[in-house]
Design a protein around this motif. Structure first.
Motif, PDB file in Angstrom:
ATOM      1  N   VAL A  44      21.242  13.788 -25.444  1.00 14.88           N
ATOM      2  CA  VAL A  44      20.826  13.989 -24.050  1.00 14.88           C
ATOM      3  C   VAL A  44      19.819  15.130 -23.963  1.00 14.88           C
ATOM      4  O   VAL A  44      18.811  15.048 -23.241  1.00 14.88           O
ATOM      5  CB  VAL A  44      22.055  14.266 -23.170  1.00 14.88           C
ATOM      6  CG1 VAL A  44      21.630  14.718 -21.772  1.00 14.88           C
ATOM      7  CG2 VAL A  44      22.922  13.024 -23.056  1.00 14.88           C
ATOM      8  N   PHE A  47      16.357  13.835 -25.682  1.00 12.20           N
ATOM      9  CA  PHE A  47      15.640  12.692 -25.122  1.00 12.20           C
ATOM     10  C   PHE A  47      15.611  12.671 -23.595  1.00 12.20           C
ATOM     11  O   PHE A  47      14.856  11.904 -23.015  1.00 12.20           O
ATOM     12  CB  PHE A  47      16.263  11.385 -25.627  1.00 12.20           C
ATOM     13  CG  PHE A  47      16.189  11.237 -27.120  1.00 12.20           C
ATOM     14  CD1 PHE A  47      14.978  10.977 -27.735  1.00 12.20           C
ATOM     15  CD2 PHE A  47      17.316  11.384 -27.901  1.00 12.20           C
ATOM     16  CE1 PHE A  47      14.898  10.850 -29.108  1.00 12.20           C
ATOM     17  CE2 PHE A  47      17.259  11.258 -29.279  1.00 12.20           C
ATOM     18  CZ  PHE A  47      16.045  10.999 -29.898  1.00 12.20           C
ATOM     19  N   GLN A  48      16.440  13.497 -22.938  1.00 13.48           N
ATOM     20  CA  GLN A  48      16.402  13.530 -21.480  1.00 13.48           C
ATOM     21  C   GLN A  48      16.024  14.920 -20.989  1.00 13.48           C
ATOM     22  O   GLN A  48      14.902  15.143 -20.549  1.00 13.48           O
ATOM     23  CB  GLN A  48      17.753  13.105 -20.885  1.00 13.48           C
ATOM     24  CG  GLN A  48      17.730  13.019 -19.362  1.00 13.48           C
ATOM     25  CD  GLN A  48      19.023  12.450 -18.801  1.00 13.48           C
ATOM     26  OE1 GLN A  48      19.934  12.133 -19.543  1.00 13.48           O
ATOM     27  NE2 GLN A  48      19.098  12.325 -17.498  1.00 13.48           N
ATOM     28  N   SER A  49      16.959  15.869 -21.089  1.00 19.79           N
ATOM     29  CA  SER A  49      16.670  17.225 -20.614  1.00 19.79           C
ATOM     30  C   SER A  49      17.711  18.185 -21.176  1.00 19.79           C
ATOM     31  O   SER A  49      18.910  17.907 -21.090  1.00 19.79           O
ATOM     32  CB  SER A  49      16.694  17.281 -19.088  1.00 19.79           C
ATOM     33  OG  SER A  49      16.674  18.614 -18.639  1.00 19.79           O
ATOM     34  N   VAL A  52      20.230  19.213 -18.447  1.00 21.88           N
ATOM     35  CA  VAL A  52      21.296  18.250 -18.171  1.00 21.88           C
ATOM     36  C   VAL A  52      22.394  18.369 -19.228  1.00 21.88           C
ATOM     37  O   VAL A  52      23.594  18.355 -18.915  1.00 21.88           O
ATOM     38  CB  VAL A  52      20.725  16.821 -18.130  1.00 21.88           C
ATOM     39  CG1 VAL A  52      21.849  15.804 -17.978  1.00 21.88           C
ATOM     40  CG2 VAL A  52      19.740  16.674 -16.983  1.00 21.88           C
ATOM     41  N   ALA A  53      22.000  18.502 -20.491  1.00 28.94           N
ATOM     42  CA  ALA A  53      22.982  18.633 -21.565  1.00 28.94           C
ATOM     43  C   ALA A  53      23.820  19.890 -21.394  1.00 28.94           C
ATOM     44  O   ALA A  53      25.049  19.868 -21.576  1.00 28.94           O
ATOM     45  CB  ALA A  53      22.279  18.640 -22.921  1.00 28.94           C
ATOM     46  N   TYR A 270       9.150  21.090 -29.584  1.00 33.36           N
ATOM     47  CA  TYR A 270       8.368  19.928 -29.150  1.00 33.36           C
ATOM     48  C   TYR A 270       7.077  19.806 -29.959  1.00 33.36           C
ATOM     49  O   TYR A 270       6.044  19.364 -29.435  1.00 33.36           O
ATOM     50  CB  TYR A 270       8.038  20.049 -27.661  1.00 33.36           C
ATOM     51  CG  TYR A 270       9.242  20.001 -26.763  1.00 33.36           C
ATOM     52  CD1 TYR A 270       9.830  18.788 -26.423  1.00 33.36           C
ATOM     53  CD2 TYR A 270       9.811  21.169 -26.262  1.00 33.36           C
ATOM     54  CE1 TYR A 270      10.933  18.737 -25.593  1.00 33.36           C
ATOM     55  CE2 TYR A 270      10.911  21.125 -25.436  1.00 33.36           C
ATOM     56  CZ  TYR A 270      11.474  19.911 -25.101  1.00 33.36           C
ATOM     57  OH  TYR A 270      12.580  19.867 -24.285  1.00 33.36           O
ATOM     58  N   GLU A 292      10.517  23.612 -18.272  1.00 36.09           N
ATOM     59  CA  GLU A 292      11.656  22.714 -18.402  1.00 36.09           C
ATOM     60  C   GLU A 292      12.671  23.245 -19.402  1.00 36.09           C
ATOM     61  O   GLU A 292      13.892  23.196 -19.158  1.00 36.09           O
ATOM     62  CB  GLU A 292      11.162  21.326 -18.826  1.00 36.09           C
ATOM     63  CG  GLU A 292      10.298  20.635 -17.790  1.00 36.09           C
ATOM     64  CD  GLU A 292       9.766  19.301 -18.301  1.00 36.09           C
ATOM     65  OE1 GLU A 292      10.159  18.908 -19.410  1.00 36.09           O
ATOM     66  OE2 GLU A 292       8.963  18.665 -17.590  1.00 36.09           O
TER      67      GLU A 292
END
Length: 294
Positions: A44, A47-49, A52-53, A270, A292
């Motif tokens: 998570v 690949f998402q944020s 959020v994790a 990244y 982010e």
């Protein structure tokens, strides 16, 4: 010839049966489950944020602490406590009352009248206990009832005026008296102490009950605590959000976004995405990723 000696069965009542292959493999279940969940959280984050994790991890840790508490009470002591959410709510309120800066305008508007109201409540409670302990006969119940009723009608207007004045101070942002402005880490100790005191009171009231009756009593007391915290906005804004809590020792995102070590860390995480961009796009994308990632 003498009879052959009797043998004891491996599954006798005094000795449990040997563990099966399935039971022997059970020690691996928990580590594998944690490994799977950890991998899912990492996925998570990648690949998402990451935010959020971390939010999921935070709530998982809170749930794990609550599960440990339930296991101690129900699994080991056999006491089915359905009021765990009251203790969680008290922990959250403790963070607000300890760490939020005091709202001086609200304190000036209704703090003195609120203090007088609480002193009168304590006086009514002491008087009712004194009358109930020392009086006998029919006058006992009447005197206690009259003391509580008269105290309610005397205190209620003062309490309502004080809380109304406090909640009217910038209700969109504050509307409560605030806290002590102390470090947030101190609230962990204070929250534990308040929860322990409430747990002692709940135990004093309900531990004479068993099974379903204990669950009903603890659930009822829990709902009373939660209802008070949700409706008394002057205390901790009720169900509204509280902003301005200090996060020491955790830094704010806006502070670490300008640190070179954090920018380099973001670029390394990244690197593959940034490598596919040209120079102009790489700088703009890195700035967005720093925000982010923070």
């Amino acid at each position: 010839m003498s009879a052959a000696p009797e043998t004891t069965s491996a599954a006798s009542p005094d000795k449990p049966a040997p563990r099966t292959t399935e039971a022997a493999a059970s020690p691996w279940r928990a580590p594998l489950a944690f490994l799977f969940i950890g991998g899912a959280l990492v996925a998570v984050g990648l690949f998402q944020s990451p935010a959020v994790a971390l939010a999921i991890l935070n709530m998982s840790l809170v749930s794990a602490v609550m599960a440990m508490g339930l296991n101690l009470q129900w699994g080991y002591a056999g006491l089915f406590n359905a009021g765990v959410m009251a203790f969680a709510a008290l922990g959250g309120v403790s963070a607000v009352l300890v760490a939020h800066p005091p709202v001086t305008e609200a304190i000036a508007a209704g703090g003195r009248d609120l203090l007088v109201a609480f002193l009168l409540i304590a006086a009514v409670a002491v008087t009712a206990v004194f009358l109930g302990t020392n009086l006998r006969g029919k006058m006992k119940g009447f005197a206690v009832f009259a003391t509580i009723v008269i105290g309610y009608f005397v205190i209620r207007p003062m309490f309502a005026d004080a809380t109304g004045a406090i909640e009217a101070i910038e209700p969109a942002r504050t509307g409560f008296m605030g806290g002590l402005g102390l470090p947030i880490t101190l609230s962990w100790i204070v929250g534990g102490g308040i929860a322990a005191a409430v747990a002692w009171l709940i135990g004093k009231i309900s531990l004479g009950l068993r099974t379903d009756y204990l669950a009903i009593a603890t659930l009822g007391i829990s709902e009373i605590v939660i209802a008070v915290l949700k409706n008394e906005d002057w205390l901790a804004r009720g169900v509204k959000n509280v902003t301005g809590l200090p996060r020491w020792p955790v830094p704010y995102e806006v502070d670490i976004q300008t640190q070179q070590w954090f920018i380099d860390l973001t670029a390394s995480v990244y690197a593959s995405r940034l490598a596919a961009l040209d120079e102009a796009a790489r700088g703009e994308t890195l700035r967005q990723l720093v925000v982010e990632f923070s």
